[in-house]
Design a protein around this motif. Structure first.
Motif, mmCIF file in Angstrom:
data_model
loop_
_atom_site.group_PDB
_atom_site.id
_atom_site.type_symbol
_atom_site.label_atom_id
_atom_site.label_comp_id
_atom_site.label_asym_id
_atom_site.label_seq_id
_atom_site.Cartn_x
_atom_site.Cartn_y
_atom_site.Cartn_z
ATOM 1 N N GLN A 121 143.694 14.735 38.403
ATOM 2 C CA GLN A 121 144.837 14.710 37.491
ATOM 3 C C GLN A 121 144.744 15.866 36.497
ATOM 4 N N GLU A 122 143.555 16.111 35.978
ATOM 5 C CA GLU A 122 143.361 17.196 35.017
ATOM 6 C C GLU A 122 143.611 18.564 35.655
ATOM 7 N N LEU A 123 143.120 18.765 36.873
ATOM 8 C CA LEU A 123 143.348 20.036 37.566
ATOM 9 C C LEU A 123 144.829 20.281 37.800
ATOM 10 N N LEU A 124 145.537 19.258 38.224
ATOM 11 C CA LEU A 124 146.969 19.424 38.469
ATOM 12 C C LEU A 124 147.735 19.644 37.163
ATOM 13 N N THR A 125 147.315 18.971 36.093
ATOM 14 C CA THR A 125 147.969 19.157 34.795
ATOM 15 C C THR A 125 147.787 20.588 34.310
ATOM 16 N N GLU A 126 146.599 21.165 34.530
ATOM 17 C CA GLU A 126 146.356 22.558 34.155
ATOM 18 C C GLU A 126 147.282 23.510 34.900
ATOM 19 N N ARG A 127 147.746 23.090 36.055
ATOM 20 C CA ARG A 127 148.645 23.922 36.856
ATOM 21 C C ARG A 127 150.115 23.540 36.672
ATOM 22 N N GLY A 128 150.387 22.715 35.682
ATOM 23 C CA GLY A 128 151.762 22.385 35.340
ATOM 24 C C GLY A 128 152.368 21.218 36.083
ATOM 25 N N VAL A 129 151.557 20.437 36.772
ATOM 26 C CA VAL A 129 152.046 19.264 37.512
ATOM 27 C C VAL A 129 151.564 18.018 36.782
ATOM 28 N N ARG A 130 152.486 17.289 36.183
ATOM 29 C CA ARG A 130 152.133 16.065 35.471
ATOM 30 C C ARG A 130 152.232 14.895 36.437
ATOM 31 N N VAL A 131 151.075 14.337 36.758
ATOM 32 C CA VAL A 131 151.006 13.206 37.674
ATOM 33 C C VAL A 131 149.916 12.261 37.175
ATOM 34 N N ASP A 132 150.141 10.976 37.296
ATOM 35 C CA ASP A 132 149.188 9.973 36.840
ATOM 36 C C ASP A 132 148.102 9.768 37.893
ATOM 37 N N HIS A 133 146.908 9.385 37.429
ATOM 38 C CA HIS A 133 145.805 9.185 38.368
ATOM 39 C C HIS A 133 146.092 8.034 39.343
ATOM 40 N N SER A 134 146.876 7.050 38.929
ATOM 41 C CA SER A 134 147.198 5.949 39.846
ATOM 42 C C SER A 134 148.122 6.423 40.969
#
Length: 95
Positions: free
Chosen positions: A38-51
């Motif tokens: 989740q953190e890696l994707l958020t750093e790349r601008g993709v907001r997604v929940d771990h669930s």
């Protein structure tokens, strides 16, 4: 009729196919936790929940494995068995 942007496997999902496949690849290849992913994707601008990531991996992981397994080489890429590390000669190694 409008053409769907999703492959049949990913139809009905809110995220693009590339994002789902990337998340699956990172999770399976690098043994990340859902929160690390989740953190890696958020750093790349993709907001997604771990669930959501858990649902993707639970749903598409076995299907991806089933589709890729026939294309993996059990030996080397040329069909020649690879030598185990213990069979390789040790030259100049102090250990």
């Amino acid at each position: 009729m409008a053409r769907s942007l999703h492959a049949p496997l990913f139809r009905g999902r809110h995220f693009p196919d590339d994002i789902i496949i990337l998340a699956l690849r990172w999770y399976l290849r690098y043994s990340l936790s859902y929160r690390d992913l989740q953190e890696l994707l958020t750093e790349r601008g993709v907001r997604v929940d771990h669930s959501t990531l858990w649902r993707w991996i639970d749903r598409y992981g076995p299907e991806l494995d089933r589709r890729i397994r026939p294309h993996l080489h059990p030996n080397g890429p040329n069909g020649v068995p690879t030598k185990p590390i213990s069979a390789l000669p040790v030259s100049g190694c102090p250990y």
